[in-house]
Design a protein around this motif. Sequence first.
Motif, PDB file in Angstrom:
ATOM      1  N   ALA A  38       1.083  -1.174  -0.011  1.00 59.24           N
ATOM      2  CA  ALA A  38       0.092   0.098   0.054  1.00 59.24           C
ATOM      3  C   ALA A  38       1.031   1.215  -0.218  1.00 59.24           C
ATOM      4  N   ASP A  39       0.384   2.302  -0.345  1.00 54.69           N
ATOM      5  CA  ASP A  39       1.154   3.643  -0.772  1.00 54.69           C
ATOM      6  C   ASP A  39       1.449   3.945   0.746  1.00 54.69           C
ATOM      7  N   VAL A  40       2.432   4.651   0.979  1.00 54.40           N
ATOM      8  CA  VAL A  40       2.567   5.413   2.431  1.00 54.40           C
ATOM      9  C   VAL A  40       2.366   6.905   2.007  1.00 54.40           C
ATOM     10  N   THR A  41       1.300   7.351   2.781  1.00 54.41           N
ATOM     11  CA  THR A  41       0.973   8.800   2.621  1.00 54.41           C
ATOM     12  C   THR A  41       1.433   9.510   3.885  1.00 54.41           C
ATOM     13  N   SER A  42       1.772  10.795   3.598  1.00 55.12           N
ATOM     14  CA  SER A  42       2.199  11.863   4.446  1.00 55.12           C
ATOM     15  C   SER A  42       0.843  12.363   5.329  1.00 55.12           C
ATOM     16  N   ALA A  43       0.922  12.524   6.551  1.00 56.58           N
ATOM     17  CA  ALA A  43      -0.174  13.365   7.234  1.00 56.58           C
ATOM     18  C   ALA A  43       0.335  14.752   7.463  1.00 56.58           C
ATOM     19  N   ILE A  44       1.566  14.920   7.452  1.00 58.91           N
ATOM     20  CA  ILE A  44       2.335  16.055   7.796  1.00 58.91           C
ATOM     21  C   ILE A  44       2.854  16.783   6.683  1.00 58.91           C
ATOM     22  N   ASP A  45       3.231  18.117   6.799  1.00 54.09           N
ATOM     23  CA  ASP A  45       4.376  18.626   5.977  1.00 54.09           C
ATOM     24  C   ASP A  45       5.603  18.453   6.484  1.00 54.09           C
ATOM     25  N   VAL A  46       6.592  18.261   5.511  1.00 54.01           N
ATOM     26  CA  VAL A  46       7.940  17.935   6.040  1.00 54.01           C
ATOM     27  C   VAL A  46       8.849  19.116   5.240  1.00 54.01           C
ATOM     28  N   PRO A  47       9.655  19.968   5.864  1.00 50.85           N
ATOM     29  CA  PRO A  47       9.544  20.359   7.213  1.00 50.85           C
ATOM     30  C   PRO A  47       8.230  20.833   7.576  1.00 50.85           C
ATOM     31  N   PRO A  48       7.949  20.494   8.993  1.00 50.07           N
ATOM     32  CA  PRO A  48       6.497  20.911   9.517  1.00 50.07           C
ATOM     33  C   PRO A  48       6.358  22.504   9.755  1.00 50.07           C
ATOM     34  N   ALA A  49       7.686  23.462   9.650  1.00 52.93           N
ATOM     35  CA  ALA A  49       7.737  24.515   9.728  1.00 52.93           C
ATOM     36  C   ALA A  49       8.996  25.104   9.232  1.00 52.93           C
ATOM     37  N   ARG A 124      28.715  41.120   8.606  1.00 54.20           N
ATOM     38  CA  ARG A 124      29.759  41.451   7.485  1.00 54.20           C
ATOM     39  C   ARG A 124      29.043  41.502   6.049  1.00 54.20           C
ATOM     40  N   GLU A 125      28.224  40.674   5.828  1.00 52.96           N
ATOM     41  CA  GLU A 125      27.691  40.598   4.353  1.00 52.96           C
ATOM     42  C   GLU A 125      25.989  40.788   4.488  1.00 52.96           C
ATOM     43  N   ALA A 126      25.393  41.556   3.550  1.00 51.98           N
ATOM     44  CA  ALA A 126      23.961  41.815   3.734  1.00 51.98           C
ATOM     45  C   ALA A 126      23.286  40.646   3.111  1.00 51.98           C
ATOM     46  N   PRO A 127      22.485  39.874   3.858  1.00 45.08           N
ATOM     47  CA  PRO A 127      21.707  38.681   3.648  1.00 45.08           C
ATOM     48  C   PRO A 127      20.550  39.097   2.646  1.00 45.08           C
ATOM     49  N   ARG A 128      19.994  37.892   1.961  1.00 43.35           N
ATOM     50  CA  ARG A 128      19.067  38.192   1.061  1.00 43.35           C
ATOM     51  C   ARG A 128      17.652  37.303   1.863  1.00 43.35           C
ATOM     52  N   PRO A 129      16.763  37.917   1.535  1.00 40.72           N
ATOM     53  CA  PRO A 129      15.298  37.275   2.125  1.00 40.72           C
ATOM     54  C   PRO A 129      15.276  35.918   1.567  1.00 40.72           C
ATOM     55  N   GLY A 130      14.876  34.948   2.756  1.00 43.68           N
ATOM     56  CA  GLY A 130      14.972  33.461   2.386  1.00 43.68           C
ATOM     57  C   GLY A 130      16.282  32.834   2.665  1.00 43.68           C
ATOM     58  N   GLN A 131      17.327  33.579   2.774  1.00 40.86           N
ATOM     59  CA  GLN A 131      18.588  32.765   2.605  1.00 40.86           C
ATOM     60  C   GLN A 131      18.578  31.787   4.003  1.00 40.86           C
ATOM     61  N   TRP A 132      19.167  30.686   3.555  1.00 40.03           N
ATOM     62  CA  TRP A 132      19.506  29.552   4.562  1.00 40.03           C
ATOM     63  C   TRP A 132      18.209  29.149   5.289  1.00 40.03           C
ATOM     64  N   ILE A 133      17.016  29.286   4.692  1.00 44.64           N
ATOM     65  CA  ILE A 133      15.881  28.950   5.477  1.00 44.64           C
ATOM     66  C   ILE A 133      15.257  27.993   4.404  1.00 44.64           C
ATOM     67  N   ARG A 134      14.984  26.898   5.167  1.00 42.83           N
ATOM     68  CA  ARG A 134      14.006  25.722   4.683  1.00 42.83           C
ATOM     69  C   ARG A 134      12.757  25.817   4.903  1.00 42.83           C
ATOM     70  N   ARG A 135      11.905  25.709   3.700  1.00 40.82           N
ATOM     71  CA  ARG A 135      10.526  26.271   4.019  1.00 40.82           C
ATOM     72  C   ARG A 135       9.561  25.283   4.291  1.00 40.82           C
ATOM     73  N   ARG A 136       8.472  25.288   5.122  1.00 37.96           N
ATOM     74  CA  ARG A 136       7.529  24.345   5.618  1.00 37.96           C
ATOM     75  C   ARG A 136       7.160  23.586   3.966  1.00 37.96           C
ATOM     76  N   GLY A 137       6.928  22.215   4.261  1.00 40.26           N
ATOM     77  CA  GLY A 137       6.366  21.456   3.170  1.00 40.26           C
ATOM     78  C   GLY A 137       7.503  21.384   1.980  1.00 40.26           C
ATOM     79  N   GLU A 138       8.559  21.876   1.825  1.00 40.04           N
ATOM     80  CA  GLU A 138       9.435  21.872   0.820  1.00 40.04           C
ATOM     81  C   GLU A 138       9.820  20.516   0.266  1.00 40.04           C
ATOM     82  N   ASP A 139      10.031  19.575   1.253  1.00 38.34           N
ATOM     83  CA  ASP A 139      10.248  18.269   0.768  1.00 38.34           C
ATOM     84  C   ASP A 139       9.038  17.422   0.713  1.00 38.34           C
ATOM     85  N   VAL A 140       8.089  17.490   1.519  1.00 36.48           N
ATOM     86  CA  VAL A 140       6.918  16.504   1.308  1.00 36.48           C
ATOM     87  C   VAL A 140       5.642  17.475   1.910  1.00 36.48           C
TER      88      VAL A 140
END
Length: 414
Positions: A38-49, A124-140
């Motif tokens: 049977a399929d394995v279905t996710s009940a959550i976003d990964v990452p969750p936040a 020392r270096e100006a960051p970009r918006p979103g830099q080094w952030i893993r978004r909620r649900g970007e994997d699953v």
Amino acid sequence: MLSLDEALARLAAGASAARIAEVETVSTFDALGRVLAADVTSAIDVPPADNTSMDGYALRAADAATPDAVLPVVQRIAAGHVGEPLAPGSAARIFTGAPIPPGADAVVMQELVDAVDGGGIRVREAPRPGQWIRRRGEDVHAGAAVLAAGTRMTPQALGLAATVGAATLVVVRRARVALFSTGDELIMPGAVAPPDLPPGAIYNSNRYTLRGLLQATGCEVSDLGIVPDRLDATRDALREAARAHDLILTSGGVSVGEEDHIRPAVAAEGRVELWQVAMKPGKPLAFGAVRRRAGDARRGEALFLGLPGNPVSSFVTFVLAVRTVLNALQGADTALPAALPMIAGFDWPKPDRRREFLRVRLGGDGRLELFGNQSSGVLTSVVWADGIVDNPPGQAIRAGDRVRYLPLSTLVNG
């Protein structure tokens, strides 16, 4: 003789018709090598936040838009903990995997900041918006099927199942395989010491190789030993093997000699669907089925595969043909792994009319090396090799030619 592609298609069709229907629920910890029912279905976003992929400092990119901006550090957020909303003009010390606090839209890695008096940091270096952030649900995303029925569970698939919280998995029952060898010349290691081996006798290597290959593919194996070279004994062994098994696998006795009893025995106890395939090594390959008797616990028939007795032939036909049948029985993908284009570092000037499988390994120069003796009786070739070249009928090879390479690692484990 059938071509190998035709033979594999018929094997897959025959085994699919006998597909194992029974399923069971097992712990994900214990599901390595099992086939999902049977399929394995996710009940959550990964990452969750939203979370950070770096150790560093969470902040508003606009607050550090110019180099050397100085910000006070007002909180510390470790993985597994949730921070407070971030006030404008401030930063939060944050560690890999920790949730991004509300109000922050970037992370600056710790190597790009300097500490300043009073507990603040200089960016020392100006960051970009979103830099080094893993978004909620970007994997699953929640509701997504992350593993499909028919998937054979690898270590990485186990990890993915665990990622979405699947503590148990519904899998197909293991294939039950009866294994026996035929040949009066066969002797088990340990029964006779090497100096005392009688003339004409050989140790039964196929019994070890095939049992190991079956175990590597996750089967339940019943070893029925060595059957004498007699038609009645072979028929008796087939009837016994059919009673409680999905597949009967034999080695030896499938050629055309007077002492080769497998084919007539299977024909008498069931049916022979194909015999002889245009491949080298491995031409004498038999496929069919053996009827179960009225008093047997299971009805219908057990599939049958008879492999050649030569050890390399037996090995090669297993990783191509038996692999196909076992996968079809469990509803897994039956296609051979995709061959890799590689450069030959050898000459093969006299090809066979049949499709050949040459034992090779990857050399230090990135080219494939050929084992010097390609005889079907030289088992050292498959220990030395890390793959086989799938060579079309009549195709000569010269050093520098591109060839089709199948790594044994993709063939042996299903």
